[in-house]
Design a protein around this motif. Structure first.
Motif, short mmCIF file in Angstrom:
data_model
loop_
_atom_site.label_atom_id
_atom_site.label_comp_id
_atom_site.label_asym_id
_atom_site.label_seq_id
_atom_site.Cartn_x
_atom_site.Cartn_y
_atom_site.Cartn_z
N TYR A 243 1.21 -0.89 0.12
CA TYR A 243 0.24 0.01 0.20
C TYR A 243 0.87 1.39 0.77
N THR A 244 0.65 1.57 -1.09
CA THR A 244 1.63 2.97 -1.09
C THR A 244 1.18 4.12 0.35
N GLY A 245 2.61 5.13 0.10
CA GLY A 245 2.02 6.28 1.57
C GLY A 245 2.84 7.08 0.74
N ASP A 246 2.98 6.94 -0.59
CA ASP A 246 4.13 8.25 -0.58
C ASP A 246 3.03 9.12 -1.56
N ASP A 247 3.21 10.28 -1.28
CA ASP A 247 1.91 11.49 -1.06
C ASP A 247 2.85 12.01 -2.49
N PHE A 248 3.50 11.61 -2.80
CA PHE A 248 4.62 12.66 -4.05
C PHE A 248 4.59 11.76 -5.02
N HIS A 249 4.43 10.93 -4.94
CA HIS A 249 4.75 10.33 -6.67
C HIS A 249 3.40 9.10 -6.64
N TYR A 250 2.56 9.18 -5.59
CA TYR A 250 1.37 7.92 -6.18
C TYR A 250 0.79 7.81 -7.36
N PRO A 251 0.78 8.62 -8.58
CA PRO A 251 0.29 8.31 -9.75
C PRO A 251 1.18 7.62 -10.57
N GLU A 252 2.53 7.22 -10.37
CA GLU A 252 3.39 6.02 -10.79
C GLU A 252 3.43 4.80 -10.14
N LEU A 253 2.90 5.01 -8.76
CA LEU A 253 3.05 3.42 -7.72
C LEU A 253 2.02 2.77 -8.03
N LEU A 254 0.45 3.85 -8.21
CA LEU A 254 -0.31 2.87 -7.96
C LEU A 254 -0.81 2.28 -9.97
N ALA A 255 -0.13 3.55 -11.03
CA ALA A 255 0.08 2.64 -12.09
C ALA A 255 1.08 1.60 -12.38
N GLY A 256 1.88 1.73 -11.78
CA GLY A 256 2.67 0.09 -12.08
C GLY A 256 3.56 -0.09 -13.02
N ASP A 257 4.33 -1.20 -13.49
CA ASP A 257 4.89 -1.38 -14.32
C ASP A 257 4.78 -3.13 -14.90
N GLN A 258 5.44 -3.70 -15.61
CA GLN A 258 4.93 -4.87 -15.92
C GLN A 258 5.23 -5.70 -14.50
N LEU A 259 5.86 -5.54 -13.84
CA LEU A 259 6.25 -6.51 -12.38
C LEU A 259 5.18 -6.40 -11.49
N GLY A 260 4.32 -5.57 -11.44
CA GLY A 260 3.65 -5.42 -10.51
C GLY A 260 3.16 -3.24 -9.58
N PHE A 261 2.20 -3.25 -8.78
CA PHE A 261 2.08 -2.05 -8.89
C PHE A 261 1.34 -1.98 -7.67
#
Length: 379
Positions: A243-261
């Protein structure tokens, strides 16, 4: 960009089963200005307004993370008030479909903040956690095991963390969320998991999870470091969420990549709730560019609210709730409405207005002018 308007198709609640991400907004509390004792005193809350805001979040289809640091845990919200908050929120969740039904998802923070500052025995720390865990589970909610200032002050080695958390994971009725809050959010948590180096700390956290992976729903990571969060989530056992608690980078962390999100447990989703809900619905359709188009423009406001000293981000969150009409005053438990200077508040208003976050822009502008007058500034 603007937030979804009333009646807009994007403002309908999320479907019963979200297909992409689990999303919790860590919710703020509304102080009672008539009874607020100020710094150091027991918190006095406006329960009607506090619970109404939770209904607002649920109506959008977001889950609520209750009694977290956004609710001023350890910074104005004492344990007796937090226990009542958990109990009331769980009852409210049940009234709209149950603590884990769609639109009423709820997790609640269980920590050790009933202990006075300083060192304690590991047995006392375990007992404090157990007391709070019993309150959360007794309400039928799922627990977030909050990072403990007492444990950070007491532990002498990673094994001390393993002992305390291992004990708690063995007795939890249901899988819990573990909470890793970086020192930018709370300086008293520096060196958590027994190491100043975050990579070494991550090794200890993963060892604790590996001992009982079925007892862990996920890990809430608030380090404001995308590389370390991604590295951690790739090492989590199958079925354990990040669960991201990163309030600076949440769009990219939620979008994720080929290995996960990452999933989300975010304080910034309190003021961003209408846009966040619309973005997650878009992500449910598989439209990642559309998701980013909604959420990326919010990052400037998020980074402003969470600028150093990051722990005072709650002041901007409560300001925006007042300007949006969710409460009738700009007052916080412990007097923390004074924690940010006027220029910070002015820019928060401007950025939020640019995103269309205020249901009544004229009300927001009127309240901002009134605040400027109180400060002796020219509206």
């Amino acid at each position: 960009m603007t937030a979804p308007a009333e009646g807009d198709a994007r403002s309908t609640p999320l479907a019963s089963h979200r297909t992409s991400r689990t999303v919790y907004a860590a919710a703020h509390v509304v102080a009672d200005p008539r009874r607020n004792p100020g710094p150091g005193g027991p918190a006095a809350l406006d329960w009607d307004a506090t619970l109404a805001f939770r209904r607002h979040l649920w109506s959008l289809g977001l889950g609520v993370a209750e009694a977290m640091d956004t609710a001023q845990r350890g910074a104005g919200l004492d344990w007796p008030a937090a226990a009542e908050l958990i109990t009331r929120s769980a009852a409210e969740a049940r009234s709209v479909g149950g603590p884990r039904a769609a639109g009423a998802a709820l997790v609640c923070g269980a920590g050790t903040d009933q202990l006075p500052p300083g060192e304690h025995s590991l047995a006392a720390i375990r007992s404090a956690y157990e007391e709070q865990l019993a309150v959360v589970e007794g309400c039928g909610a799922r627990a977030v095991l909050l990072a403990s200032r007492a444990l950070a002050a007491t532990a002498r080695a990673p094994d001390d963390y393993a002992e305390v958390y291992g004990h708690l994971l063995r007795q939890a009725r249901e899988p819990v969320i573990l909470h890793w809050l970086g020192p930018m959010f709370d300086p008293a948590l520096a060196g958590y998991w027994g190491a100043g180096d975050p990579d070494t700390a991550a090794d200890t956290l993963l060892r604790i999870i590996a001992a009982r992976p079925g007892a862990v729903d996920g890990v809430k990571v608030s380090l404001l470091d995308t590389g370390r969060e991604i590295a951690l989530r790739r090492r989590l056992p199958a079925g354990v969420r990040c669960y991201t608690g990163d309030d600076f980078h949440y769009p990219e962390l939620l979008a994720g990549d080929q290995l996960g999100f990452s999933h989300a447990l975010l304080g910034v989703f309190d003021p961003l709730a209408p846009i966040a809900a619309a973005a997650v619905r878009t992500l449910d359709t598989g439209d990642v560019p559309g998701f980013r188009a909604l959420l990326d423009p919010t990052v400037e406001l998020a980074r402003h609210l969470f600028e150093a000293p990051t722990r005072h981000y709650k002041t901007g969150v409560v300001l925006l709730a007042w300007l949006a009409g969710h409460q009738d005053h700009f007052t916080m438990a412990g007097g923390l409405h004074s924690a940010r200077p006027l220029p910070h508040l002015v820019r928060a208003h401007r950025l939020a207005a640019g995103l269309g976050l205020f249901p009544d822009p004229e009300l927001a502008a009127h309240r901002m002018r009134a605040l400027l007058t109180v400060y002796g500034a020219t509206p």
